[in-house]
Design an enzyme around this catalytic site. Structure first.
Site, PDB file in Angstrom:
ATOM      1  CD  GLU A 113      35.143  54.353  12.463  1.00 27.72           C
ATOM      2  OE1 GLU A 113      34.095  54.612  11.844  1.00 27.72           O
ATOM      3  OE2 GLU A 113      35.462  54.919  13.524  1.00 27.72           O
TER       4      GLU A 113
ATOM      5  CB  CYS B 160      29.350  58.716  14.117  1.00 29.92           C
ATOM      6  SG  CYS B 160      28.498  59.862  13.014  1.00 29.92           S
TER       7      CYS B 160
ATOM      8  CG  HIS C 243      33.575  58.113  11.932  1.00 30.54           C
ATOM      9  ND1 HIS C 243      32.785  57.001  11.788  1.00 30.54           N
ATOM     10  CD2 HIS C 243      32.739  59.178  11.828  1.00 30.54           C
ATOM     11  CE1 HIS C 243      31.530  57.366  11.598  1.00 30.54           C
ATOM     12  NE2 HIS C 243      31.474  58.690  11.627  1.00 30.54           N
TER      13      HIS C 243
END
Length: 224
Positions: free
Chosen positions: A196, A86, A194
């Site tokens: 994560e 991002c 994302h």
């Protein structure tokens, strides 16, 4: 054990999530500070999401001049794996480690949703555990994730298989449905979603994000 560094800039939001994902996936997470020129001998680097330096000027444009970025750029040139997520993707574009640029989402709104992607290549340090053509689901949250590039750059990206992910339902107007790209060497990857946030059943609807970190560990293990 491989050591993966995560850079924190003023305004970074997802550094702790990235550090946690790295730990869950079996590597040693290492916090890196934007004002330091020491990468602490990490084996790979993650530039996480957020709003570095408040996203003043352009997203990632100020972070690109942080002292740590001189070291990240040099490390990338030596083949060290670098992942930009991002805002981190925006920083990589501003640093010219990746081609293209980000502009405001076509809908002019901040988008936050689970996003379907198609894997375009497994020939990078961060995607070698994927299968080209497979579909994955990764959290997306951005206001300026509209990937743009000129015709010559797009042609080069396609010819060199540097498009890593495409949106299956383009949420922000990105050219050619591009959600992520890589450099020619395949060690630097940037994407807007994302990964994560997709490493634990408690915080994501899929575990597809794990394979980003498993990929780089697979690559690092093979290099030893």
């Amino acid at each position: 054990m491989a050591r993966i560094g995560v850079v924190t800039f003023p305004g970074t939001l997802d550094d702790q999530d990235a550090l946690r994902a790295i730990r869950i996936c079996g590597a040693e997470p290492v916090g890196l500070w934007h004002a330091s020129d020491d990468l602490q001998d990490v084996d790979a680097v993650v530039l996480p999401g957020g709003f570095s330096y408040g996203d003043y000027l352009r997203c990632g444009a100020i972070a690109r001049f942080a002292p740590v970025m001189d070291e990240v750029i040099a490390a990338a040139g030596r083949g060290v794996p670098v992942l930009g997520i991002c805002n981190g993707f925006q920083v990589l574009c501003e640093s010219h480690l990746l081609p293209g640029a980000m502009i405001r989402n076509e809908c002019r709104r901040f988008i936050c949703r689970e996003q379907r992607l198609r894997v375009e290549t497994d020939d990078t340090t961060w995607t070698c555990a994927f299968v080209p053509g497979e579909e994955i689901s990764i959290v997306l949250k951005n206001g300026e994730g509209n990937y743009m590039c000129d015709d010559d750059t797009l042609e080069a990206l396609e010819d060199n298989r540097q498009v890593v992910f495409r949106y299956l339902d383009n949420p922000n107007g990105s050219r050619a449905d591009i959600a992520g790209v890589t450099n020619r060497s395949g060690n630097v990857v940037g994407l807007m979603p994302h990964p994560e946030h997709n490493v634990d059943e408690l915080i994501g609807t899929s575990l597809d994000g794990r394979r980003f970190f498993e990929s780089v560990l697979q690559f690092l293990a093979a290099r030893v």
